[in-house]
Design an enzyme around this catalytic site. Structure first.
Site, PDB file in Angstrom:
ATOM      1  N   CYS A 100       0.833  -1.197   0.000  1.00  0.00           N
ATOM      2  CA  CYS A 100       0.000   0.000   0.000  1.00  0.00           C
ATOM      3  C   CYS A 100       0.870   1.250   0.000  1.00  0.00           C
ATOM      4  O   CYS A 100       0.581   2.220  -0.693  1.00  0.00           O
ATOM      5  CB  CYS A 100      -0.908  -0.013   1.225  1.00  0.00           C
ATOM      6  SG  CYS A 100      -1.908   1.462   1.408  1.00  0.00           S
ATOM      7  N   CYS A 200      -4.421  -1.373   6.573  1.00  0.00           N
ATOM      8  CA  CYS A 200      -4.523   0.059   6.394  1.00  0.00           C
ATOM      9  C   CYS A 200      -5.699   0.337   5.467  1.00  0.00           C
ATOM     10  O   CYS A 200      -5.883  -0.331   4.471  1.00  0.00           O
ATOM     11  CB  CYS A 200      -3.219   0.623   5.853  1.00  0.00           C
ATOM     12  SG  CYS A 200      -3.031   0.759   4.100  1.00  0.00           S
TER      13      CYS A 200
END
Length: 395
Positions: A100, A200
């Site tokens: 990410c 996340c």
RNA sequence: UGGCCCAUGGUGUAAUUGGCAACACGUUGGUUUUUGGUACCGAAGAGUCUAGGUUCGAGCCCUAGUGGGCCAA
């Protein structure tokens, strides 16, 4: 005045990061990224991102900085979620948060920021950036955060020099308590907000349920391998060459059902990972059972009793050329070279003494002490002192 | 067919040889943790195969049955 776009997540860290930048004299713009909106798989918190974006907005208001929102959920799905499914399907255990950062925050998001005229992109990561002046060029370093307890350099282990060049980590010199204190003094809504956990942007999810969206359950057996199994006997101590030894140390044990006894059933080997204890549903043992290997082809899970089971430990791992990454490109080892580093194979693991051996086909990481549950798909990151020098995917 | 042994929470075992069932694993809740996982803390689970009997009182003793294992033939 340099313009910085800070990724406001709606948490304390990025809130304080924005404030620190402001104090340092930057023109600060807050940008919230929405990367997920399917709350069917999250645990509780009906609509977490809505609350987060609202908090981010309130913080921006309080600091008096412009605020915008971007929706990157499509890219997140393509680059992170799909990758996750693919890895699990192959019996590996991905680390979506490392990806990410590489693919979303410091790529898609960074490009958007640069298009908006930003000179830098900042995040609320606990890590620091160093700059070495080498003649006309600058070499960027990724350094551990000052708060040894929160150091998040590991999650940024896949960043490149180009990405690092445009990155700022305003709270890297601070500790978590200091960050909280600043937020409290400024009376930010995020001051007492709980630290984020889990994936996340997605938050805490029940992984098996999440994976079941694409990986169908399939019943298989759980096998227990005795710690005194012959598989762990007759370990050679003499090798013709270092390479032979490294090859031996990184060779995967091939388990078969006949090596142990069937102790239970599972609903899909790809829902499990090495070193896992919970979720097996097998009781009656003196010591807890840990997963020592999963075979997604035969759909078998191999387990062993106790955290000290020999099947759990290995003293070396291998990274292929394609999956080897050097943040410090200038320090990349050439075939035949060897160098001592400190390494970790998971977030927050104390750094371990290790030696890197570069060969034609890739890179061997040999640990001084055997490591538990070295898991394919996870990242190994190597450091010198507090600088993260490089990383790679464990194969 | 004869003889012997066993039967306790989801699982594996324990209970000073009669005095209201303990431990581990598992499960579950929480804490820690921006991955998976780990670790830590707490909780809920059996009234002891069934039917009788002895006893003030039985998981522990007796009888029969049921189920499982072993030896013999």
């Amino acid at each position: 005045m340099k313009r910085v776009i800070v990724g406001l997540s709606g948490g304390v860290d990025s809130s304080v990061a924005a404030y620190v930048l402001q104090q340092q004299g930057y023109e600060v713009i807050g940008l919230f990224m929405k990367n997920w909106h399917d709350d069917s798989v999250t645990i509780s918190d009906e609509c977490p991102w809505l609350e987060d974006s609202n908090d981010a907005m309130l913080v921006a208001e309080k600091l008096g900085i412009p605020f915008q929102t971007v929706d990157l959920s499509e890219q997140y799905k393509e680059r992170i979620v799909d990758y996750m499914f693919k890895e699990y399907e192959n019996g590996r255990t991905p680390n979506p948060d490392v990806l990410c950062n590489r693919e979303i925050k410091f790529d898609v998001f960074m490009k958007i920021a640069l298009e908006l005229g930003a000179d830098y992109v900042a995040t609320g990561h606990y890590c620091r950036k160093g700059i070495i002046n080498e003649g006309e060029n600058e070499i960027y370093q990724l350094l551990a955060g000052a708060d040894g307890n929160k150091d998040q350099s590991y999650f940024l282990c896949q960043l490149s020099q180009n990405q690092l060049a445009k990155a700022l980590f305003p709270i890297g010199e601070l500790t978590k308590p200091e960050v909280r204190k600043i937020a409290t003094e400024l009376d930010l809504v995020t001051a007492d907000k709980k630290d984020s956990q889990g994936l996340c942007f997605i938050g805490k999810v029940r992984l098996p349920e999440f994976l079941q969206q694409q990986l169908k359950p399939k019943e298989g057996v759980i096998v227990e391998i005795d710690r005194n199994s012959e598989l762990y006997q007759n370990i050679p101590t003499e090798f013709d060459s270092k390479l032979d030894e490294l090859e031996y140390l990184t060779t995967k044990k091939i388990y078969a059902v006949s090596h142990g006894k069937i102790v239970g059933k599972h609903q899909g080997a790809h829902y499990f990972t090495k070193g896992q204890r919970k979720g097996l549903g097998v009781g009656g043992t003196i010591e807890p059972l840990f997963v020592i290997d999963t075979d997604v082809n035969e759909n078998v899970i191999y387990t062993g009793q106790s955290h000290a089971h020999p099947g759990l430990f290995k003293s070396a791992l291998f990274v292929t050329n394609e999956e080897e990454h050097w943040i410090r490109e200038d320090m990349e080892l050439q075939p035949g070279q060897t160098m001592d580093f400190l390494a970790r194979i998971r977030y927050r693991q104390p750094l371990q003494k290790a030696t890197l051996h570069k060969v034609e086909s890739g890179l061997y990481v040999e640990f001084e002490a055997p490591q538990s549950a070295i898991t394919e798909g996870q990242f190994v990151a190597w450091y010198l002192e507090d600088e993260l020098v490089g990383s790679g995917v464990i194969s």
